[in-house]
Design an enzyme around this catalytic site. Structure first.
Site, PDB file in Angstrom:
ATOM      1  N   GLU A 257      44.266  42.623  38.680  1.00 40.92           N
ATOM      2  CA  GLU A 257      44.001  43.725  37.744  1.00 40.92           C
ATOM      3  C   GLU A 257      44.994  43.741  36.578  1.00 40.92           C
ATOM      4  O   GLU A 257      44.738  44.358  35.540  1.00 40.92           O
ATOM      5  CB  GLU A 257      44.028  45.057  38.481  1.00 40.92           C
ATOM      6  CG  GLU A 257      43.279  46.133  37.733  1.00 40.92           C
ATOM      7  CD  GLU A 257      43.135  47.430  38.482  1.00 40.92           C
ATOM      8  OE1 GLU A 257      43.345  48.487  37.870  1.00 40.92           O
ATOM      9  OE2 GLU A 257      42.827  47.391  39.696  1.00 40.92           O
TER      10      GLU A 257
ATOM     11  N   HIS B 119      41.387  44.266  50.733  1.00 47.63           N
ATOM     12  CA  HIS B 119      40.379  44.853  49.844  1.00 47.63           C
ATOM     13  C   HIS B 119      39.056  44.072  49.851  1.00 47.63           C
ATOM     14  O   HIS B 119      38.039  44.566  50.303  1.00 47.63           O
ATOM     15  CB  HIS B 119      40.963  44.937  48.429  1.00 47.63           C
ATOM     16  CG  HIS B 119      40.003  45.389  47.388  1.00 47.63           C
ATOM     17  ND1 HIS B 119      39.702  46.719  47.191  1.00 47.63           N
ATOM     18  CD2 HIS B 119      39.285  44.705  46.484  1.00 47.63           C
ATOM     19  CE1 HIS B 119      38.816  46.815  46.205  1.00 47.63           C
ATOM     20  NE2 HIS B 119      38.555  45.613  45.756  1.00 47.63           N
TER      21      HIS B 119
ATOM     22  N   HIS C  32      42.193  42.043  43.478  1.00 45.87           N
ATOM     23  CA  HIS C  32      40.992  42.762  43.922  1.00 45.87           C
ATOM     24  C   HIS C  32      39.966  41.764  44.450  1.00 45.87           C
ATOM     25  O   HIS C  32      40.064  41.317  45.585  1.00 45.87           O
ATOM     26  CB  HIS C  32      40.434  43.620  42.785  1.00 45.87           C
ATOM     27  CG  HIS C  32      41.131  44.927  42.634  1.00 45.87           C
ATOM     28  ND1 HIS C  32      40.860  46.012  43.427  1.00 45.87           N
ATOM     29  CD2 HIS C  32      42.099  45.323  41.788  1.00 45.87           C
ATOM     30  CE1 HIS C  32      41.629  47.015  43.084  1.00 45.87           C
ATOM     31  NE2 HIS C  32      42.395  46.630  42.081  1.00 45.87           N
TER      32      HIS C  32
ATOM     33  N   GLU D  71      48.124  43.134  41.827  1.00 41.76           N
ATOM     34  CA  GLU D  71      46.936  43.892  42.229  1.00 41.76           C
ATOM     35  C   GLU D  71      45.698  43.017  42.381  1.00 41.76           C
ATOM     36  O   GLU D  71      44.722  43.145  41.638  1.00 41.76           O
ATOM     37  CB  GLU D  71      46.654  45.037  41.254  1.00 41.76           C
ATOM     38  CG  GLU D  71      47.765  46.077  41.226  1.00 41.76           C
ATOM     39  CD  GLU D  71      47.399  47.302  40.409  1.00 41.76           C
ATOM     40  OE1 GLU D  71      46.213  47.689  40.395  1.00 41.76           O
ATOM     41  OE2 GLU D  71      48.304  47.871  39.783  1.00 41.76           O
TER      42      GLU D  71
END
Length: 297
Positions: free
Chosen positions: A288, A231, A273, A271
């Site tokens: 997240e 990401h 990011h 998660e």
């Protein structure tokens, strides 16, 4: 490729899981500043202290944050079509992006001392001065979803076209060049300038890391786990390229010849990011699920 012994990872809780820490950066005050995309806030963490946060409009969707040339932090408000500015003392100013539904996302300082940002749903690159004057530059593409943006080594701003399968460059005069990726539907997202005179970017849909030179030569490195969903990407003080594997719960580094070392995050499905170099010289990633994780190689 998984070497957990090479890094120490600590998680620092900064919010509930509903707030959604998304991106982070180091401010001029030696603190980490981060966006809370779901709850609409900007947070601040001095490693070792309790976090604080500054409320925005709950539906504003703050996404990417970067230090400005003026000693403040600048950020995008994806859902509110605004660019925000927050001083290290917490005073917020917001500037509307002309044209509704532009979806500003990536933001970075340019060599001209202005902030450049992407308009994901408007196929434009925007520029805002520290006084709040906005200029907009249309891209020669439709539905391209320009995403992350960074200052390149060549005096231009480089950005990913997540749905346009390309990496673009815009000069200070507004001239745009697009470079199509060799892999179809690669879904480029994060981009950062390396210490090697090239730009490094993630291909979230293809499970690859890409490198592009200012003259447009592209190399792609397939990850050991093609489903990792890379990401965000950043470069540390030694020039090492770090990225988050959002779908695989890892952070990883890649060498110039494509060798990957991955580090598992301690909490499952956290998660990861954004990723950035912290004030303490370690890498930090925004989870997240409510934490910032410190990764010390």
């Amino acid at each position: 490729m998984h070497d957990a012994t090479r890094a120490t990872i600590e998680e620092h809780m900064v919010s509930g899981p509903e707030a959604g820490p998304y991106a982070l950066t180091t401010g001029p005050d030696g603190a980490l500043w981060f966006t809370l995309v779901h709850s609409g806030g900007i947070g601040r963490l001095v490693p070792g202290e309790a976090p604080t946060d500054h409320r925005l409009d709950p539906g504003s969707g703050p996404t990417v944050i970067t230090p400005g040339p003026d000693g403040a932090l600048w950020f995008t408000e994806y859902r509110a079509d605004r660019i925000g500015r927050i001083t290290t003392g917490g005073a917020v100013t917001e500037f509307d992006v002309p044209g509704s539904g532009s979806g500003p996302f990536g933001i970075a300082v340019g060599p001209d001392g202005a902030l450049w940002f992407t308009e994901t749903t408007a196929d434009r690159i925007g520029r805002i001065t520290v006084d709040g004057d906005v200029s907009q530059y249309p891209l020669p593409a439709t539905g391209a979803f320009p995403s992350a943006i960074t200052s390149g080594p060549d005096g231009g701003m480089w950005f990913t076209l997540n749905q346009g399968n390309a990496v673009g460059r815009i000069g200070m005069d507004g001239t745009v060049a697009l470079h199509t990726l060799p892999t179809d539907a690669a879904g480029p997202v994060g981009i950062a300038a390396g210490h090697d005179g090239a730009l490094w970017f993630t291909e979230i849909a293809a499970g690859q890391i890409g490198r592009i030179t200012p003259d447009g030569r592209i190399t792609e490195f397939p990850l050991p786990d093609r489903a990792a969903r890379p990401h965000a990407v950043t470069v540390d003080g030694r020039g090492a390229v770090w990225f988050t594997e959002w779908g695989a719960n890892r952070v990883a580094t890649i060498t110039p010849d494509g060798a990957v070392t991955a580090h598992e995050l301690p909490t499952p499905n956290s998660e990861p990011h954004g990723i950035a170099l912290g004030p303490d010289g370690a890498l930090w990633t925004a989870l997240e699920t409510g934490s910032l994780a410190r990764v010390a190689p």
